[in-house]
Design a protein around this motif. Sequence first.
Motif, PDB file in Angstrom:
ATOM      1  N   THR A  91       0.940  -1.177  -0.097  1.00  0.00           N
ATOM      2  CA  THR A  91       0.193   0.198  -0.033  1.00  0.00           C
ATOM      3  C   THR A  91       0.754   1.355  -0.043  1.00  0.00           C
ATOM      4  N   LEU A  92       0.491   2.197  -0.827  1.00  0.00           N
ATOM      5  CA  LEU A  92       1.309   3.201  -1.077  1.00  0.00           C
ATOM      6  C   LEU A  92       0.637   4.597  -0.716  1.00  0.00           C
ATOM      7  N   ARG A  93       1.006   5.373   0.034  1.00  0.00           N
ATOM      8  CA  ARG A  93       0.251   6.596   0.341  1.00  0.00           C
ATOM      9  C   ARG A  93       0.903   7.935  -0.344  1.00  0.00           C
ATOM     10  N   ILE A  94       0.195   8.580  -1.215  1.00  0.00           N
ATOM     11  CA  ILE A  94       0.827   9.588  -2.069  1.00  0.00           C
ATOM     12  C   ILE A  94       0.210  10.820  -1.789  1.00  0.00           C
ATOM     13  N   LEU A  95       0.853  12.117  -1.679  1.00  0.00           N
ATOM     14  CA  LEU A  95       0.451  13.551  -1.700  1.00  0.00           C
ATOM     15  C   LEU A  95       0.872  14.041  -2.795  1.00  0.00           C
ATOM     16  N   PHE A  96      -0.617  14.342  -3.426  1.00  0.00           N
ATOM     17  CA  PHE A  96      -0.275  14.829  -4.921  1.00  0.00           C
ATOM     18  C   PHE A  96      -0.963  16.146  -5.060  1.00  0.00           C
ATOM     19  N   ARG A  97      -0.854  17.078  -5.977  1.00  0.00           N
ATOM     20  CA  ARG A  97      -1.168  18.099  -6.536  1.00  0.00           C
ATOM     21  C   ARG A  97      -1.043  18.508  -7.924  1.00  0.00           C
ATOM     22  N   PRO A  98      -1.984  19.208  -8.557  1.00  0.00           N
ATOM     23  CA  PRO A  98      -1.818  19.457 -10.049  1.00  0.00           C
ATOM     24  C   PRO A  98      -0.817  20.597 -10.238  1.00  0.00           C
TER      25      PRO A  98
END
Length: 273
Positions: A91-98
């Motif tokens: 399980t991978l936790r990602i913090l993303f934004r455009p």
Amino acid sequence: MAAQLLNSLGRLGLGLAVGASVVNSALYNVDGGARAVIFDRFTGIKSNVVGEGTHFLIPWVQRAIIYDIRSRPRNVSVITGSKDLQNVNITLRILFRPIPSELPKLYTSLGEDYDERVLPSITNEILKAVVAQFDAGELITQREVVSLQVSEELTARAAQFGLVLDDISLTHLTFGREFTAAVEMKQVAQQEAERARFLVEKAEQTKKASVISAEGDSQAAELLAKAFGDCGEGLVELRRLEAAEDIAALLSKSRNVAYLPPGQQTLLSLPQM
């Protein structure tokens, strides 16, 4: 006359209401942490990105699409295989934004639900490629290396779609039941081997202690025999006196013996050698 005045006021009020409605539909707000792109019915998506604040558009002709550009979390779970063909659940936790400047292109190619379209697919691709390079044991012992490689490759892949990944972390890593059972059996075997090694070392130490004790007794016997040979009657007399002294001390502490009777046969009256 009054009827005409009322009619004029009614038309004026209607005009004002229509005008207010038109003006209200021509205004839109962009909140903090958001950006907007404008869709025009005649020219399509405009290339400029609208920042925060209140802005105008042409009603019916134009429409504002609002994007949240703040970092958001997302968990992606993948089941893949390791180099030694073990099933791995990650399980991978990602913090993303455009990227704000890429929003027009992002809307044109992916739409508003871009994260649903992009993140699961590229995460599956990168995780399967990276995990296949490590054995199951290496995934545990070299977890930081695996996480760093996944982060680098996934960041580069997401940039192609106009996304920034602020943080990537492995939050969950488990293996199949067969591998887990094999690891437990290995640990039990190692503990048994350590216990057997301890028992062997203990037996060796006991053996060495017995040998040393026997050697000490032998040396003591040799020294005692030598002393008897060298000193002769003098050493025997000394030992006799020491034994007599010990016996006298014990008898003096006894309640039933107040003195030593004359002629009592003790070591003091042993015949002279």
